[in-house]
Write an enzyme that holds these catalytic residues in place. Structure first.
Site, PDB file in Angstrom:
ATOM      1  N   GLU A 122    -113.171 -24.386  17.505  1.00  0.00           N
ATOM      2  CA  GLU A 122    -112.275 -25.381  18.093  1.00  0.00           C
ATOM      3  C   GLU A 122    -113.058 -26.614  18.514  1.00  0.00           C
ATOM      4  O   GLU A 122    -114.155 -26.503  19.082  1.00  0.00           O
ATOM      5  CB  GLU A 122    -111.556 -24.796  19.312  1.00  0.00           C
ATOM      6  CG  GLU A 122    -110.619 -23.649  18.983  1.00  0.00           C
ATOM      7  CD  GLU A 122    -109.885 -23.123  20.209  1.00  0.00           C
ATOM      8  OE1 GLU A 122    -109.974 -23.759  21.287  1.00  0.00           O
ATOM      9  OE2 GLU A 122    -109.223 -22.071  20.103  1.00  0.00           O
ATOM     10  N   GLU A 189    -102.920 -27.349  15.598  1.00  0.00           N
ATOM     11  CA  GLU A 189    -101.999 -26.552  16.408  1.00  0.00           C
ATOM     12  C   GLU A 189    -101.175 -27.410  17.348  1.00  0.00           C
ATOM     13  O   GLU A 189    -101.708 -28.223  18.108  1.00  0.00           O
ATOM     14  CB  GLU A 189    -102.775 -25.501  17.223  1.00  0.00           C
ATOM     15  CG  GLU A 189    -101.871 -24.624  18.073  1.00  0.00           C
ATOM     16  CD  GLU A 189    -102.577 -23.422  18.674  1.00  0.00           C
ATOM     17  OE1 GLU A 189    -101.929 -22.675  19.432  1.00  0.00           O
ATOM     18  OE2 GLU A 189    -103.776 -23.220  18.393  1.00  0.00           O
TER      19      GLU A 189
END
Length: 271
Positions: A122, A189
């Site tokens: 991430e 996301e």
């Protein structure tokens, strides 16, 4: 004479070709041997051994508590079951942020001990040094931008990210940065669909969405959510393809009833 058909493994190159051809990429999570085997047999392209195992397998509120050793355990279990799908394992919180040497060590452990095909991380500019170091070792990296669950305490909410211009521009810059560094794919996301479409058109690597609209190169969901095993989580982007939770409760309830009434085992079920 029987003809043996060799299963074509989904590699980073195959995923790149899928984007070029306009073929959508189907991706799901899996955390154990049994589910991974079924998911692979169903024809899934990519299996993510996600740090979401912290939530659905261990009952934690966030993804932060799961450890590198636990991710390796889950990853190893999944890889043993898979013949075709590309298997990517999440680098967990604390195993790569702020220390590129530790990031490389974490990624090497995952690749050596799970036999997975790649790792996922991430972040953009903040972790680019770690991304580059891992890539230099020949380990494929999938990026992840938008809502990043490992940073949930920074956000303080699971709301849609990058709705404001400044954050949207940074996300586009980070996507380009990850592509230039050598990432083979990118997860977006919970961001506006229009922004996700813009990113997918600007980068040559596959973009996989979760709550990022339909104009990306593929989709990913948590398998426990889409099968209805978990019931508490119901965001707009989630489509439940089954109500397996209710079926399991019903089946177990029938078993309990049969045991207590001495209906199980019957004569045919004894030696």
């Amino acid at each position: 004479m029987s003809v043996h058909r060799e299963v074509k493994k989904v590699t980073t190159h195959v995923l790149s070709e899928m984007k070029l051809k306009g073929e959508k990429i189907a991706m799901l999570t899996a955390y154990d041997y049994s589910i991974a085997k079924l998911v692979d047999q169903a024809g899934i392209d990519v299996i993510l051994v996600g740090d979401s195992a912290s939530n659905v397998m261990a009952g934690n509120e966030t993804t932060l508590p799961i450890t590198l050793d636990q991710m390796i355990y889950h990853g190893s279990s999944v890889v043993k079951a898979v013949n075709r799908a590309h298997v990517v394992v999440d680098l967990p919180f604390g195993s790569y942020q702020g220390n590129s040497k530790e990031a490389l060590s974490s990624a090497i452990r995952i690749m050596k001990e799970t036999h997975a095909d790649s790792v996922k991380m991430e972040g953009g500019e903040e972790v680019i040094e770690s991304v580059k170091r891992i890539l230099c070792a020949g380990i494929p990296v999938m990026g992840h931008l938008g809502l990043m669950p490992q940073s949930i305490h920074k956000y303080g909410t699971y709301t849609v990210r990058a709705k404001q211009d400044e954050e949207a521009e940074k996300l586009i810059d980070d996507a380009r940065l990850l592509e230039e560094a050598g990432c083979y794919a990118l997860v977006l996301e919970k961001i506006p669909a229009s922004l996700a479409a813009k990113v997918a058109s600007k980068v040559k690597i596959p973009v996989i969405g979760i709550g990022a609209g339909s104009e990306v190169d593929g989709q990913v969901l948590v398998v426990h959510d889409m099968l209805g095993i978990t019931q508490e989580f119901s965001p707009r982007f989630l489509r439940r393809y089954h109500n397996l939770g209710a079926e399991i409760i019903g089946a177990v309830g029938n078993y309990v009833s049969d045991v207590k009434s001495v209906d199980f085992p019957n004569e045919r079920e004894q030696y």
